[in-house]
Design an enzyme around this catalytic site. Structure first.
Site: not given
Length: 393
Positions: A104, A317
């Site tokens: 992430c 993201m």
């Protein structure tokens, strides 16, 4: 019958970029969860509140979105030249599943501040005022991330005037450097696993689409928005409220995963929800962001919309931003062409919440494109710290 009390585990709830997650020190986890396996997965799912057939995470720390169903485990690094090892788990919302296949990028921002605040960085490296560079080993994908954390008064600076679209309030700017972020593992060592900048991708039930498939930051399948009936200015409801659209985009993702060699059969995609990402790109066009902010066409180089865990992301993201920056820097990719073509080392793209500027340095080695680093700015802060409680079973 007697009932055991809940487990009480030290934890920190942090925002990093446009994501939130529950952060743990490895040594604070129960012994059986300090190693990979079913016990660790079960613990993290219970912390988040998954699987939740209601899709609300009422009985856990999750926020019932892909951006807020995340856990992070930090430990002193066993890798020479690094400060901490960072392991990331993407917890599925409605199924009993934790995906460990990728990173992430947004929560990478919070790893630096967490490492400083939790004693992983020697005191002599922390100035009274200045920047601390935390060297992070991203254990999921085996890559180095440099997190440049501002320090004020000997403490991590969290407040500031840096604004990040997709985050309501300003905070201190944290600069991230992803070193050598192309995938050298299961994708065969090539930044473009198929060997081409653009492929004809056969998608069952959809047709043949032009696609750029890249393994940088996170494996990502890019297609042209116009080829699937969009103009690149869509917000979440236009995609997430359309079951047919979600099915089409998932079919593209599965076809791309097969072509990139990430899975061997379509059935495997269900156990690899986090990667690859699928995104669609378009030339710059004005739109109104989800916040009501006007985004002018001349303020961006292109529009990009990306899906995470089967839904259109509310912003972008961090790892997909690395993929965007890298693909934009390589002449001839769909991302590069949508941005106007040519050579570039930075790009500003529009996403549902606003805009983001990212940069990448690429070069050709023995006829193969590679990326040496990608850079972006994010912010992070502690939302709550103390203990998370989990039923003993």
């Amino acid at each position: 019958m007697p009932h055991a009390p809940q487990l009480r585990i030290p934890a920190t709830y942090m925002r990093g970029g446009t994501s939130k997650g529950v952060f743990f020190r490895l040594q604070d986890l129960p012994a059986e969860a300090q190693v990979p396996g079913p016990a660790r997965n079960a613990l993290l799912m219970r912390v988040i509140g998954s699987p939740d057939p209601y899709g609300k995470h009422t009985d856990g720390m999750g926020g019932a979105t892909s951006s807020t169903s995340k856990c992070v485990i930090i430990s002193a690094s066993t890798r020479p030249g690094h400060d901490v090892d960072y392991l990331y788990g993407q917890v599925s919302i409605d199924t009993a599943f934790v995906d460990w296949s990728g990173n992430c990028g947004n929560l990478s921002t919070a790893v630096g501040p967490f490492a400083i605040a939790n004693g992983f960085i020697p005191a002599e490296r922390i100035p009274q005022d200045g920047i601390v560079t935390v060297r992070v080993w991203q254990a999921n994908i085996g890559k180095t991330i440099l997190v440049h954390v501002p320090v004020s008064g000997g403490q991590v600076q969290e407040t500031g005037d840096f604004e990040l679209d997709g985050v309501t309030f300003p905070a201190a700017e944290i600069v991230l450097e992803f070193l050598d972020p192309s995938d050298e593992g299961e994708a065969g060592g090539a930044m473009f696993p198929t060997g081409h900048l653009v492929d004809d991708l056969d998608v069952p039930g959809v047709g043949t689409l032009k696609a750029t498939m890249i393994a940088a930051g996170i494996p990502t399948v890019f297609v042209n928005a116009a080829d699937i009936g969009y103009d690149g200015t869509e917000l979440q409801p236009a995609i997430n409220d359309d079951k047919a659209a979600l099915a089409k985009l998932e079919a593209i993702r599965v076809a791309g995963a097969l072509r990139m060699g990430l899975i061997q059969s379509p059935q495997e995609a269900a156990t690899r929800q986090h990667t690859p990402k699928v995104a669609f790109v378009a030339p710059p066009k004005a739109y109104v962001a989800s916040s009501g902010k006007q985004v002018a066409a001349d303020a961006i180089d292109l529009n990009v919309r990306a899906l995470s865990m089967g839904k259109l992301h509310h912003a972008m993201m961090g790892t997909a931003s690395v993929a965007i920056a890298t693909a934009a820097a390589v002449p001839g990719t769909l991302v590069n062409l949508a941005a106007g073509g040519g050579t570039r080392d930075a790009v500003r793209f529009g996403h549902p919440s606003g805009t983001l500027r990212v940069g990448a340095s690429v070069e050709q080695r023995d006829g193969q494109w590679t990326v040496t680093r990608a850079v972006m700015s994010r912010s992070a802060r502690v939302l709550m710290e103390g203990w998370v409680r989990v039923p003993h079973d």
